[in-house]
Design a protein around this motif. Structure first.
Motif, mmCIF file in Angstrom:
data_model
loop_
_atom_site.group_PDB
_atom_site.id
_atom_site.type_symbol
_atom_site.label_atom_id
_atom_site.label_comp_id
_atom_site.label_asym_id
_atom_site.label_seq_id
_atom_site.Cartn_x
_atom_site.Cartn_y
_atom_site.Cartn_z
ATOM 1 N N TYR A 5 38.921 36.650 42.928
ATOM 2 C CA TYR A 5 38.833 35.476 42.080
ATOM 3 C C TYR A 5 38.332 34.290 42.901
ATOM 4 N N VAL A 6 37.257 33.662 42.444
ATOM 5 C CA VAL A 6 36.607 32.587 43.175
ATOM 6 C C VAL A 6 36.413 31.397 42.237
ATOM 7 N N PRO A 7 36.752 30.155 42.652
ATOM 8 C CA PRO A 7 36.461 28.987 41.803
ATOM 9 C C PRO A 7 34.984 28.962 41.426
ATOM 10 N N ILE A 8 34.702 28.597 40.195
ATOM 11 C CA ILE A 8 33.344 28.713 39.685
ATOM 12 C C ILE A 8 32.348 27.933 40.524
ATOM 13 N N GLU A 9 32.757 26.786 41.073
ATOM 14 C CA GLU A 9 31.818 25.993 41.860
ATOM 15 C C GLU A 9 31.499 26.648 43.204
ATOM 16 N N CYS A 10 32.268 27.669 43.599
ATOM 17 C CA CYS A 10 32.052 28.337 44.885
ATOM 18 C C CYS A 10 31.356 29.690 44.745
ATOM 19 N N VAL A 11 31.070 30.102 43.532
ATOM 20 C CA VAL A 11 30.408 31.392 43.319
ATOM 21 C C VAL A 11 28.972 31.318 43.846
ATOM 22 N N THR A 12 28.541 32.347 44.548
ATOM 23 C CA THR A 12 27.175 32.410 45.061
ATOM 24 C C THR A 12 26.477 33.636 44.496
ATOM 25 N N THR A 13 25.173 33.679 44.657
ATOM 26 C CA THR A 13 24.405 34.802 44.126
ATOM 27 C C THR A 13 24.676 36.090 44.887
ATOM 28 N N ASP A 14 25.345 36.005 46.041
ATOM 29 C CA ASP A 14 25.729 37.218 46.759
ATOM 30 C C ASP A 14 26.821 37.988 46.028
ATOM 31 N N MET A 15 27.528 37.306 45.141
ATOM 32 C CA MET A 15 28.661 37.911 44.446
ATOM 33 C C MET A 15 28.231 38.497 43.113
ATOM 34 N N LEU A 16 28.835 39.628 42.759
ATOM 35 C CA LEU A 16 28.685 40.189 41.419
ATOM 36 C C LEU A 16 29.841 39.695 40.566
ATOM 37 N N VAL A 17 29.602 39.502 39.285
ATOM 38 C CA VAL A 17 30.657 39.014 38.379
ATOM 39 C C VAL A 17 30.961 40.075 37.325
ATOM 40 N N TRP A 18 32.189 40.082 36.862
ATOM 41 C CA TRP A 18 32.662 41.077 35.896
ATOM 42 C C TRP A 18 32.333 40.617 34.474
ATOM 43 N N ASP A 19 31.563 41.437 33.739
ATOM 44 C CA ASP A 19 31.144 41.052 32.383
ATOM 45 C C ASP A 19 31.934 41.757 31.290
ATOM 46 N N GLY A 20 33.074 42.339 31.663
ATOM 47 C CA GLY A 20 33.909 43.041 30.695
ATOM 48 C C GLY A 20 33.705 44.530 30.718
ATOM 49 N N GLU A 21 32.561 44.974 31.265
ATOM 50 C CA GLU A 21 32.270 46.403 31.347
ATOM 51 C C GLU A 21 31.866 46.831 32.747
ATOM 52 N N GLU A 22 31.230 45.938 33.483
ATOM 53 C CA GLU A 22 30.793 46.274 34.831
ATOM 54 C C GLU A 22 30.568 45.003 35.626
ATOM 55 N N PHE A 23 30.454 45.151 36.946
ATOM 56 C CA PHE A 23 30.096 44.028 37.798
ATOM 57 C C PHE A 23 28.577 43.876 37.791
ATOM 58 N N VAL A 24 28.104 42.662 37.508
ATOM 59 C CA VAL A 24 26.679 42.433 37.307
ATOM 60 C C VAL A 24 26.205 41.266 38.181
ATOM 61 N N LYS A 25 24.882 41.215 38.392
ATOM 62 C CA LYS A 25 24.283 40.118 39.123
ATOM 63 C C LYS A 25 24.154 38.891 38.220
ATOM 64 N N HIS A 26 23.944 37.762 38.856
ATOM 65 C CA HIS A 26 23.676 36.520 38.124
ATOM 66 C C HIS A 26 22.707 35.696 38.944
ATOM 67 N N GLU A 27 22.268 34.554 38.424
ATOM 68 C CA GLU A 27 21.241 33.754 39.084
ATOM 69 C C GLU A 27 21.751 32.420 39.621
ATOM 70 N N GLY A 28 23.066 32.338 39.834
ATOM 71 C CA GLY A 28 23.586 31.140 40.477
ATOM 72 C C GLY A 28 24.369 30.238 39.545
ATOM 73 N N VAL A 29 24.904 29.168 40.129
ATOM 74 C CA VAL A 29 25.772 28.224 39.430
ATOM 75 C C VAL A 29 24.979 26.993 39.023
ATOM 76 N N ILE A 30 25.289 26.461 37.852
ATOM 77 C CA ILE A 30 24.681 25.212 37.402
ATOM 78 C C ILE A 30 25.765 24.136 37.365
ATOM 79 N N TYR A 31 25.518 23.026 38.018
ATOM 80 C CA TYR A 31 26.397 21.865 37.860
ATOM 81 C C TYR A 31 25.911 21.070 36.651
ATOM 82 N N LYS A 32 26.809 20.767 35.716
ATOM 83 C CA LYS A 32 26.399 20.131 34.459
ATOM 84 C C LYS A 32 27.071 18.788 34.224
ATOM 85 N N GLY A 33 27.536 18.173 35.313
ATOM 86 C CA GLY A 33 28.040 16.808 35.200
ATOM 87 C C GLY A 33 29.528 16.736 34.925
ATOM 88 N N ILE A 34 29.977 15.553 34.502
ATOM 89 C CA ILE A 34 31.374 15.302 34.141
ATOM 90 C C ILE A 34 31.461 15.247 32.626
#
Length: 922
Positions: free
Chosen positions: A476-505
């Motif tokens: 478990y990693v805070p969302i702001e610390c997730v990197t593209t090196d990590m796979l994320v769980w989509d409910g069925e499998e661990f999958v790749k993603h394209e990075g984190v977006i900061y969307k302000g306050i």
């Protein structure tokens, strides 16, 4: 006291330009809770010691408590505009000296060394700054004990003769050490100023500091009758809950953690390790017995902090019913934003009660029974009314105004994203423009009720709050610390993603353990399609849990051992408000760096072999949290027969207007809540926990299903950035779009923002180039260089962001070496000074927030010069207290907000606001 302190001063005729000051004081008011303004109002307030240095010369000490007098030339210097007064946390010295000598010492003659340190990216503590700068003379460790002995009341005992205060004659040896301690503080402050002498504070920042001090001196009025009633009502309501808990458990003290854990273990047969707030939802849902669930719900409600801010108001309010010192200038040293103090106005709960006047009147009258009857959840209702305790003084009103989508405008301007800038310059309908672009239709077709507008709004707003835990193949990693090196769980499998977006306050809500914007898309039980988070909370739909099986975890470990999966990936973050798609990752091997820094000059020079780093938080050894089985709590069902008739304003309510709320697994006030309806209006709250604004993030393109797991529940990744699969999920096929058309829309959407897509890569490359010894710059005059031993980023305003001792290190991440930007700073979780990592996306976040802060600063200066007094401000919003005679108008304030800024040519600004007698979230 004033006259005596001013008599018989020793006279010395000496010319000097800088007067460095530190004082030690006494007051029966607790400064940690009441702040310096209330602290100095105590009848027994006194200055004990006055240490000073002229032009960084030898430090002198004046023992005022022992009858010594301040030298005449020093007394005159306090109000001499030609002499600069300095102190670490200068507000304390300025306010205390003003009170003690009966003067009003204006802030334009002072410079705060603490603020100076913050501008350099240093801590806000004298001792911490001294250690970071490796000063020869450090702050004395004995100080805390001496302050407790001489500066605060003591407990009367037979040993001390039942006295309530320790004087110098009670411990002469300690008093001598106290005097040395006071002198040492001046010496340390002088050393800091001399060490940082090469740094020049901008004139604009000096002017802004002066305005900040005037705002804090001015303060804002509180409705103390409402505040006191809210505290009393909360105590009564808590007493009722405590009595119910005692009846349920038979415990002498149901608030005792030890007793309660023992009772829970006896009732459930399970070991209870913790009753922390974050663990309570899981414990409640895993409990089978109805009475256990009820007891845990009571404890959860007793833990609500809705009354804490009212208590903070009561402690800090001054004799004239105004609270002062609510803001800390440069409290966020990374961006220069303000931080809240005392009442913490920067994170006040939202208000969503439609009939706010009526709810407020009930608390003003202290009518607890009616408040519970009408609104059910008393803590939530009191929480929503906190803002309304800030009121305009008689004969005045508040004008509340803020920037419209300031960070979205800044990032579009900074990146040069033309179409978004055009939207902000013209109609400003970013949701409609987003939907029109996505669906390839004229914008005129997208009306406010068009469902496609909502999709555009989701793409702009939907996101997850900072600190929420994403389930990755590394744990478990805070969302702001997730990197593209990590796979994320989509409910069925661990999958790749394209990075984190900061969307302000943005404003967020909390429901079933998840904190996110109401517009974010989530999966719920019993539904074959995702819905909005806010809708799921209003419907009380259970969020879909998402926990991988042991087989999945085993396969993930096997996959992770193969480094080829991670080859070519680089940690990335995107700050695009809508898209922010990373078309391809940055290949570090293609970047050219002259050399890594081997020396650290000037301000941030370290001793040999000095190590000031923290432990690595997220690495390969992170263990997966053990999954827990989620159990659906049993639902309680209670019904009430009620017949009554009463009137609220012009509306009559009878038994036909009453709706009995079904009982839920939540708190008592939810289960026993009556919903009063008149026509379409509903007075009452949902079970959603109200939250303050928070920094928010999202992930890009999480596998083919475009979803990931946060805090154990399944959520959609951001808006339409997920490609064709996301378009289908969000209803593209229902709107008659073929897969080819959806592909074309996605391609067009991604290509529409090429500037923002590449901005974080550009910033990362510029930062690394500057650290390597070559100055760099990007658009809008943002400059990167290494100076004073730190990486600096010069903003368009000329203000600089500092990253002390920045360097490039080759660090191993997931089985491969990667060049990483490292700097020293304060860990916001541990509050320790240590090595921190950063990257292009995070730097862009700092730059955008810094520019937005500077826009607010310019606007505040303009408003003050136009005689619009600011009483406090929150994020990008200012609260003005003006006469209610119509001479000051909202329209004029909004014009100030939209007025162009010299250093931000082409940045489209817009302000909006409202007029009110009490503060609220309009």
């Amino acid at each position: 006291m004033i006259n005596e302190a001013s008599k018989e001063r020793r006279e010395t005729v000496t010319a000097f330009k800088i007067l460095s000051i530190d004082i030690e004081t006494y007051s029966s008011n607790d400064i940690s809770g009441c702040g310096v303004y209330k602290y100095a109002e105590a009848e027994d307030f006194a200055i004990l010691l006055f240490a000073y240095s002229c032009d960084y010369g030898p430090v002198e000490i004046i023992d005022l408590a022992s009858g010594e007098k301040l030298p005449d030339h020093i007394y005159k210097a306090l109000s001499d505009p030609k002499i600069l007064k300095t102190a670490f946390n200068a507000t304390f010295e300025r306010i205390c000296l003003s009170k003690y000598f009966g003067l009003y010492l204006t802030s334009d003659q002072w410079e705060c060394t603490m603020v100076r340190s913050a501008m350099l990216g240093l801590p806000l503590s004298l001792a911490a700054v001294g250690k970071v700068l490796n000063l020869e003379d450090q702050k004395m460790d004995e100080g805390k004990a001496l302050i407790r002995y001489f500066s605060v009341p003591c407990k009367p005992t037979k040993t001390n003769g039942m006295r309530i205060r320790n004087l110098p004659e009670h411990a002469p040896d300690k008093w001598d050490v106290f005097k040395k301690y006071c002198k040492r503080d001046v010496e340390v402050e002088n050393a800091i100023r001399q060490k940082t002498a090469a740094f020049r504070i901008l004139p604009a920042e000096k002017e802004l500091y002066d305005i900040d001090q005037r705002i804090n001196d001015r303060g804002v009025m509180l409705d103390m009758q409402m505040v006191n009633n809210a505290i009393r009502m909360s105590l009564i309501y808590s007493g009722r809950l405590t009595a119910e808990a005692a009846e349920l458990t038979g415990l002498d003290n149901p608030n005792s953690v030890a007793q309660l854990k023992g009772w829970l273990e006896q009732e459930t047969g399970n070991e209870v390790k913790s009753l922390n707030k974050k663990d309570m939802p899981d414990i409640i849902k895993s409990a089978d017995a109805e009475h256990v669930q009820r007891l845990l719900s009571i404890r959860q409600e007793l833990g609500k902090t809705s009354v804490k801010k009212y208590e903070a108001m009561s402690k800090a309010v001054c004799e004239d019913d105004r609270v002062r010192g609510l803001l800390q200038f440069y409290g966020a040293s990374r961006t220069g934003r303000w931080a809240g103090r005392l009442v913490q106005v920067q994170n006040l709960p939202q208000n969503h009660i439609e009939d706010l006047d009526f709810a407020r009147s009930l608390v003003f009258r202290g009518d607890l029974d009616m408040l519970e009857l009408c609104y059910g959840n008393v803590p939530d209702t009191l929480s929503q009314l906190i803002r309304t305790a800030f009121i305009a003084k008689p004969g005045h009103t508040f004008i509340v105004s803020d920037f419209s989508a300031i960070e979205a405008r800044v990032i579009a301007w900074l990146a040069g994203e033309a179409w978004r800038l055009e939207v902000f310059r013209t109609h400003g309908k970013i949701y409609e423009a987003t939907a029109a672009l996505m669906y390839r239709v004229p914008q005129e077709e997208i009306t406010k009720t068009d469902p496609r507008r909502q999709k555009g709004k989701i793409a702009e707003l939907a996101c997850i709050a900072k600190g929420q835990l994403v389930l990755t193949d590394q744990g478990y990693v805070p969302i702001e610390c997730v990197t593209t090196d990590m796979l994320v769980w989509d409910g069925e499998e661990f999958v790749k993603h394209e990075g984190v977006i900061y969307k302000g306050i943005k404003e967020v809500i909390t429901y079933e353990g998840l904190t996110a914007t109401p517009d974010h898309i989530v999966w719920v039980k019993g539904e074959n399609r995702p819905i909005q988070f806010g809708e799921s909370a209003n419907r009380r739909a259970h969020l879909q849990k998402s926990i991988p099986s042991r087989k999945d975890l085993w396969e993930c470990r096997n996959r992770q051992s193969r480094a080829s999966i991670h080859k070519g990936l680089e940690p990335s973050i995107c700050t695009n408000k809508v898209l922010g798609l990373r078309s391809n990752t940055m290949d570090v091997s293609k970047q050219s760096y002259a050399r890594e820094i081997k020396r650290l000059p000037n301000v941030f020079k370290t001793q040999t072999n000095t190590q000031m780093v923290g432990s690595k938080v997220y690495g390969r050894k992170t263990k997966m949290r053990k999954p827990q089985r989620w159990k659906l709590p049993k639902l309680r069902s209670q019904r009430y027969k009620i017949l009554f008739l009463f009137r609220i304003g012009s509306r009559s309510l009878d038994d036909r207007a009453l709706r009995v709320a079904g009982s839920f697994d939540g708190i008592r006030s939810d289960r026993c809540k009556w919903k009063l309806r008149t026509g379409k209006h509903e007075m009452g709250n949902t079970s959603t926990e109200l939250c303050q604004s928070a920094k928010v993030y999202d992930l890009l393109n999480c596998g083919p299903r475009h979803r990931y797991t946060v805090n154990g529940v399944l959520v959609h990744n951001c808006g339409y950035q997920g490609g064709v699969g996301a378009m289908k999920t969000m209803g593209g096929e229902k709107m008659g779009l073929s897969e080819e058309e959806m592909k074309e829309i996605v391609t067009h959407w991604r290509s529409a923002n090429p500037a923002i897509v590449g901005l974080w890569d550009e910033v990362q490359a510029a930062a690394m180039q500057a650290i390597s010894g070559r100055d760099a710059s990007i658009r809008k005059g943002v400059k990167f260089r290494t100076e004073l031993g730190a990486l600096t980023i010069e903003l368009p305003s000329g203000r600089k962001l500092f990253y002390p001792r920045a360097r490039i290190e080759s660090r191993e991440k997931f089985g491969r070496k990667s060049k990483t930007i490292i700097y020293e700073g304060q860990n916001q979780t541990t509050k320790k000074w240590e090595d921190l990592e950063t990257y292009g996306g995070k730097l862009v976040e700092n730059i955008v927030q810094g520019i937005a802060r500077d826009c607010l600063a310019v606007t505040m200066v303009r408003l003050e010069k136009m005689a619009y007094p600011i009483v406090f401000h929150v994020h990008d919003e200012v609260i003005l207290e003006v006469p209610d005679d119509g001479t000051k108008t909202l329209a004029e304030v909004c014009e100030v907000f939209k007025k162009p800024i010299v250093w931000a040519e082409g940045l489209p600004l817009k302000g909006d606001g409202y007029v009110t007698n009490y503060y609220k979230k309009d």
